[in-house]
Motif scaffolding. Structure first.
Motif, PDB file in Angstrom:
ATOM      1  N   UNK A 101      52.662  32.224  38.481  1.00 44.98           N
ATOM      2  CA  UNK A 101      51.715  31.521  39.338  1.00 44.98           C
ATOM      3  C   UNK A 101      50.809  30.568  38.560  1.00 44.98           C
ATOM      4  N   UNK A 102      50.730  30.761  37.247  1.00 39.96           N
ATOM      5  CA  UNK A 102      49.806  29.957  36.447  1.00 39.96           C
ATOM      6  C   UNK A 102      50.031  28.451  36.587  1.00 39.96           C
ATOM      7  N   UNK A 103      51.285  27.967  36.560  1.00 38.41           N
ATOM      8  CA  UNK A 103      51.479  26.517  36.632  1.00 38.41           C
ATOM      9  C   UNK A 103      50.988  25.889  37.937  1.00 38.41           C
ATOM     10  N   UNK A 104      50.820  26.696  38.975  1.00 37.02           N
ATOM     11  CA  UNK A 104      50.446  26.168  40.282  1.00 37.02           C
ATOM     12  C   UNK A 104      48.971  26.396  40.629  1.00 37.02           C
ATOM     13  N   UNK A 105      48.323  27.361  39.996  1.00 36.57           N
ATOM     14  CA  UNK A 105      46.961  27.711  40.407  1.00 36.57           C
ATOM     15  C   UNK A 105      45.902  27.491  39.329  1.00 36.57           C
ATOM     16  N   UNK A 106      46.304  27.221  38.092  1.00 33.74           N
ATOM     17  CA  UNK A 106      45.307  26.853  37.079  1.00 33.74           C
ATOM     18  C   UNK A 106      44.509  25.630  37.526  1.00 33.74           C
ATOM     19  N   UNK A 107      45.151  24.737  38.288  1.00 30.92           N
ATOM     20  CA  UNK A 107      44.503  23.486  38.704  1.00 30.92           C
ATOM     21  C   UNK A 107      43.282  23.732  39.589  1.00 30.92           C
ATOM     22  N   UNK A 108      43.211  24.891  40.224  1.00 29.67           N
ATOM     23  CA  UNK A 108      42.060  25.175  41.088  1.00 29.67           C
ATOM     24  C   UNK A 108      40.812  25.527  40.282  1.00 29.67           C
ATOM     25  N   UNK A 109      40.942  25.587  38.963  1.00 31.00           N
ATOM     26  CA  UNK A 109      39.779  25.883  38.121  1.00 31.00           C
ATOM     27  C   UNK A 109      38.770  24.739  38.116  1.00 31.00           C
ATOM     28  N   UNK A 110      39.119  23.580  38.699  1.00 27.71           N
ATOM     29  CA  UNK A 110      38.117  22.515  38.800  1.00 27.71           C
ATOM     30  C   UNK A 110      36.996  22.889  39.768  1.00 27.71           C
ATOM     31  N   UNK A 111      37.289  23.755  40.743  1.00 26.21           N
ATOM     32  CA  UNK A 111      36.282  24.163  41.720  1.00 26.21           C
ATOM     33  C   UNK A 111      35.991  25.655  41.716  1.00 26.21           C
ATOM     34  N   UNK A 112      36.864  26.461  41.112  1.00 25.91           N
ATOM     35  CA  UNK A 112      36.752  27.919  41.174  1.00 25.91           C
ATOM     36  C   UNK A 112      36.872  28.525  39.779  1.00 25.91           C
ATOM     37  N   UNK A 113      36.330  29.714  39.642  1.00 31.01           N
ATOM     38  CA  UNK A 113      36.779  30.571  38.558  1.00 31.01           C
ATOM     39  C   UNK A 113      38.041  31.257  39.066  1.00 31.01           C
ATOM     40  N   UNK A 114      39.181  30.970  38.436  1.00 29.39           N
ATOM     41  CA  UNK A 114      40.455  31.519  38.880  1.00 29.39           C
ATOM     42  C   UNK A 114      40.736  32.783  38.065  1.00 29.39           C
ATOM     43  N   UNK A 115      40.993  33.877  38.752  1.00 28.88           N
ATOM     44  CA  UNK A 115      41.300  35.138  38.086  1.00 28.88           C
ATOM     45  C   UNK A 115      42.679  35.601  38.514  1.00 28.88           C
TER      46      UNK A 115
END
Length: 281
Positions: A46-60
């Motif tokens: 899932x990392x390649x698709x959801x790391x990008x949301x770290x611009x607005x969120x802390x992604x865990x």
């Protein structure tokens, strides 16, 4: 990183800061908790698709107990425990009202968490998942995409799971999950930790009789349901049933031409839909 729960050691990793610099204060950002499928796989695909949301969120990212780098004995591999692990994890690390994304099995955990702990999540995204496993519809879609051999293999595996059947299912049926060719997909799978015994346990025990359609009506937070029109293992009827059961809190988005995991087959469109849903709250 690891956190110790009562009966398991849970691995998690973060992308993005919880506190954002601003001129006068440290501004707390929202948390996006990403739950992988399987069970038995880790979070890495899932990392390649959801790391990008770290611009607005802390992604865990979290590896479910028994999966990936996390521990946990087989007697604790239950939906109740997996859902309670999310609540315990958030309490221990001080996360309040996370947005929770769940893919496939992770979506089952996410919706059970949302129903069992209604004050826990602020929003849910349930992707390519089901509240009730529909072997009949799975066989129909497998046959459509892969012929009789795929339908028969799905019936054999899900009716009586075993390690040997899991291996054959992976060869015959898993290639039908995605409708697009991703040149990086082999690398994603190669670096993932896989523990198929967890999947065999869950599919053979709890999932075959699982029916969460009644309980998910208790989900109180906004819920986005994502489904692929060509998903062979959680076909469109599964997404439709979840949205209908959740009721007025649910938004259903079906993606034509997509399979199991719309973020893989239509990453840009899936991101747009998710970001629109995540605005505010």
């Amino acid at each position: 990183m690891y956190i110790q729960l009562d009966t398991a050691r849970i691995f998690f990793d973060t992308v993005g800061a919880q506190l954002e610099l601003s001129p006068d204060i440290m501004q707390e950002r929202r948390t996006l908790l990403v739950l992988h499928g399987g069970p038995g796989f880790d979070h890495s695909t899932l990392r390649p698709y959801f790391d990008r949301f770290a611009d607005d969120f802390q992604v865990i990212y979290l590896d479910h107990r028994g999966s990936g780098r996390s521990t946990g004995d087989p007697e604790t591999w239950t939906l109740d425990q997996w859902a309670d692990d999310i609540a315990a994890f958030c309490d221990l690390v001080g996360i309040k009202r996370p947005v929770v994304f769940g893919q496939s099995f992770g979506g089952m955990v996410a919706m059970h968490y949302g129903a069992r702990h209604p004050d826990g999540p602020s929003k849910l995204i349930l992707s390519s998942t089901c509240a009730q496993f529909r072997l009949d519809e799975t066989m129909n879609m497998m046959r459509r995409l892969g012929g009789d051999a795929a339908a028969e293999m799905a019936n054999e595996f899900f009716s009586n799971p075993s390690q040997e059947r899991f291996d054959r299912y992976a060869q015959i049926c898993l290639p039908l999950y995605s409708q697009t060719e991703n040149p990086d997909a082999a690398g994603f799978r190669k670096r993932a930790i896989q523990r198929p015994e967890v999947a065999v346990h869950f599919f053979g025990h709890e999932m075959k009789d699982m029916d969460m359609r009644g309980e998910v009506s208790g989900i109180t937070c906004p819920t986005l349901v994502l489904g692929g029109a060509l998903d062979p293992v959680t076909p469109p009827v599964c997404s439709e049933e979840i949205a209908r059961a959740v009721g007025g809190n649910a938004t259903l988005e079906m993606f034509e031409g997509c399979g199991h995991g719309v973020h893989r087959d239509e990453p840009d469109k899936a991101e747009r839909v998710m970001r629109a849903f995540l605005v505010g709250g």
